[in-house]
Design a protein around this motif. Structure first.
Motif, PDB file in Angstrom:
ATOM      1  N   ASP A   1      36.236 -14.863 -45.288  1.00  0.00           N
ATOM      2  CA  ASP A   1      34.840 -15.259 -45.148  1.00  0.00           C
ATOM      3  C   ASP A   1      34.573 -16.636 -45.745  1.00  0.00           C
ATOM      4  N   ASP A   2      35.248 -16.950 -46.853  1.00  0.00           N
ATOM      5  CA  ASP A   2      35.036 -18.246 -47.511  1.00  0.00           C
ATOM      6  C   ASP A   2      35.535 -19.390 -46.636  1.00  0.00           C
ATOM      7  N   VAL A   3      36.676 -19.195 -45.979  1.00  0.00           N
ATOM      8  CA  VAL A   3      37.215 -20.229 -45.092  1.00  0.00           C
ATOM      9  C   VAL A   3      36.304 -20.405 -43.878  1.00  0.00           C
ATOM     10  N   VAL A   4      35.927 -19.295 -43.270  1.00  0.00           N
ATOM     11  CA  VAL A   4      35.065 -19.350 -42.091  1.00  0.00           C
ATOM     12  C   VAL A   4      33.728 -20.011 -42.443  1.00  0.00           C
ATOM     13  N   ALA A   5      33.147 -19.638 -43.579  1.00  0.00           N
ATOM     14  CA  ALA A   5      31.871 -20.213 -43.992  1.00  0.00           C
ATOM     15  C   ALA A   5      31.984 -21.717 -44.227  1.00  0.00           C
ATOM     16  N   ALA A   6      33.122 -22.167 -44.755  1.00  0.00           N
ATOM     17  CA  ALA A   6      33.320 -23.598 -44.999  1.00  0.00           C
ATOM     18  C   ALA A   6      33.359 -24.374 -43.682  1.00  0.00           C
ATOM     19  N   VAL A   7      34.027 -23.813 -42.671  1.00  0.00           N
ATOM     20  CA  VAL A   7      34.080 -24.466 -41.355  1.00  0.00           C
ATOM     21  C   VAL A   7      32.702 -24.467 -40.715  1.00  0.00           C
ATOM     22  N   GLU A   8      32.000 -23.353 -40.821  1.00  0.00           N
ATOM     23  CA  GLU A   8      30.643 -23.265 -40.269  1.00  0.00           C
ATOM     24  C   GLU A   8      29.725 -24.316 -40.886  1.00  0.00           C
TER      25      GLU A   8
ATOM     26  N   ALA B   1      25.382 -16.265 -38.984  1.00  0.00           N
ATOM     27  CA  ALA B   1      26.566 -15.479 -39.344  1.00  0.00           C
ATOM     28  C   ALA B   1      26.196 -14.329 -40.283  1.00  0.00           C
ATOM     29  N   ARG B   2      26.935 -13.261 -40.192  1.00  0.00           N
ATOM     30  CA  ARG B   2      26.748 -12.103 -41.065  1.00  0.00           C
ATOM     31  C   ARG B   2      28.019 -11.890 -41.883  1.00  0.00           C
TER      32      ARG B   2
ATOM     33  N   MET C   1      38.717 -13.246 -37.497  1.00  0.00           N
ATOM     34  CA  MET C   1      38.134 -13.537 -38.809  1.00  0.00           C
ATOM     35  C   MET C   1      36.748 -14.167 -38.664  1.00  0.00           C
ATOM     36  N   ALA C   2      36.615 -15.066 -37.705  1.00  0.00           N
ATOM     37  CA  ALA C   2      35.328 -15.717 -37.466  1.00  0.00           C
ATOM     38  C   ALA C   2      34.462 -14.890 -36.530  1.00  0.00           C
ATOM     39  N   TRP C   3      35.065 -14.333 -35.485  1.00  0.00           N
ATOM     40  CA  TRP C   3      34.298 -13.619 -34.471  1.00  0.00           C
ATOM     41  C   TRP C   3      33.544 -12.432 -35.065  1.00  0.00           C
ATOM     42  N   LEU C   4      34.123 -11.718 -36.020  1.00  0.00           N
ATOM     43  CA  LEU C   4      33.478 -10.541 -36.590  1.00  0.00           C
ATOM     44  C   LEU C   4      32.192 -10.889 -37.339  1.00  0.00           C
ATOM     45  N   ARG C   5      32.047 -12.143 -37.760  1.00  0.00           N
ATOM     46  CA  ARG C   5      30.819 -12.579 -38.431  1.00  0.00           C
ATOM     47  C   ARG C   5      29.693 -12.862 -37.431  1.00  0.00           C
ATOM     48  N   HIS C   6      30.036 -12.979 -36.162  1.00  0.00           N
ATOM     49  CA  HIS C   6      29.050 -13.367 -35.152  1.00  0.00           C
ATOM     50  C   HIS C   6      28.945 -12.374 -33.992  1.00  0.00           C
ATOM     51  N   CYS C   7      29.770 -11.349 -33.981  1.00  0.00           N
ATOM     52  CA  CYS C   7      29.911 -10.527 -32.775  1.00  0.00           C
ATOM     53  C   CYS C   7      28.734  -9.604 -32.498  1.00  0.00           C
ATOM     54  N   GLU C   8      27.926  -9.306 -33.528  1.00  0.00           N
ATOM     55  CA  GLU C   8      26.759  -8.428 -33.365  1.00  0.00           C
ATOM     56  C   GLU C   8      27.142  -7.099 -32.725  1.00  0.00           C
ATOM     57  N   GLY C   9      28.256  -6.549 -33.181  1.00  0.00           N
ATOM     58  CA  GLY C   9      28.706  -5.246 -32.699  1.00  0.00           C
ATOM     59  C   GLY C   9      29.689  -5.286 -31.551  1.00  0.00           C
ATOM     60  N   ALA C  10      29.785  -6.416 -30.854  1.00  0.00           N
ATOM     61  CA  ALA C  10      30.706  -6.525 -29.711  1.00  0.00           C
ATOM     62  C   ALA C  10      32.063  -7.031 -30.187  1.00  0.00           C
ATOM     63  N   GLU C  11      32.752  -6.247 -30.997  1.00  0.00           N
ATOM     64  CA  GLU C  11      33.986  -6.688 -31.635  1.00  0.00           C
ATOM     65  C   GLU C  11      35.088  -7.031 -30.633  1.00  0.00           C
TER      66      GLU C  11
END
Length: 229
Positions: A89-96, A107-108, A166-176
């Motif tokens: 999450d820390d890596v993904v958040a840094a890129v975001e 992102a969630r 890793m990134a998609w799960l923060r944005h998928c809104e249930g559509a994993e």
């Protein structure tokens, strides 16, 4: 191909960010501790086996010197990626935050329990698929390069999925299962990172580069979709 290369370059450029360096320090430290534990356990098992067989303890130490580096080389990808899942999450958040601020607010972040579940699932997939690939690799042993190509292909597919999820799960809104990165791009990313993990020292940075590049690929697709909407 160009999208994957661009994502890898951008991920490498961001390795100097504080957030990424902090994840690197934590993930490398935990990975090394795990391998230290594996080494100690392996030596203890060999020492006990040597004692029961009436063999000098020195042989147990010699066997450990040979087997521990071999085990580390074989298991590094699996262990390093599982460890990275806890800090992804820390890596993904840094890129975001640096490249896609408009998406960052949507992102969630994943709770620790979810990170743990993802890490265990990824670990089980990696172990399971590699075990399934071993008989095929064995049949191709006479070709010399065949087994390496089989295992590389399997791990390329696995890595491509894990590093983009890793990134998609923060944005998928249930559509994993609706990861927006095309399968070919995921395989190319997985191949590049699997190859990098075979290079000493570079393999320490490979999971972070992969996580950053996978995030770039996912967020680029999401940004394109947002702009079209």
């Amino acid at each position: 191909m160009s999208a994957v290369l661009a994502a890898l370059v951008m991920a490498c450029r961001q390795l100097g960010d504080r957030a990424v360096l902090a994840v690197a320090a934590k993930s490398i430290a935990v990975t090394l501790l795990i391998f230290a534990g594996i080494g100690a356990g392996l030596y203890a098992a060999l020492a006990e086996a040597a004692e029961r067989a009436g063999v000098a303890q020195g042989w147990a130490g010699l066997a450990a010197v040979v087997l521990v580096p071999l085990a580390a080389w074989l298991l590094f990808r699996v262990v390093a990626l599982a460890v990275l899942q806890f800090f992804a999450d820390d890596v993904v958040a840094a890129v975001e935050a640096r490249h896609y601020p408009a998406l960052a607010s949507r992102a969630r972040p994943l709770p620790f329990r979810r990170d743990l579940v993802n890490a265990v699932r990824g670990l089980m997939r990696a172990v399971g698929y590699n075990l399934l690939a071993l008989p095929v690799a064995g049949l191709l042993a006479f070709t010399a390069i065949g087994p390496a190509l089989v295992l590389l292909a399997v791990n390329a597919v696995l890595l491509g999925r894990e590093l983009t999820d890793m990134a998609w799960l923060r944005h998928c809104e249930g559509a994993e299962g609706a990861n927006p990165v095309p399968g070919l791009e995921r395989i190319l990313l997985g191949t590049a990172i699997a190859g990098l993990m075979l290079v000493p020292l570079a393999n320490l940075a490979a999971p972070l580069i992969g996580a950053g590049a996978g995030t770039q690929l996912v967020l680029r697709r999401l940004e394109e979709g947002r702009q079209r909407a």
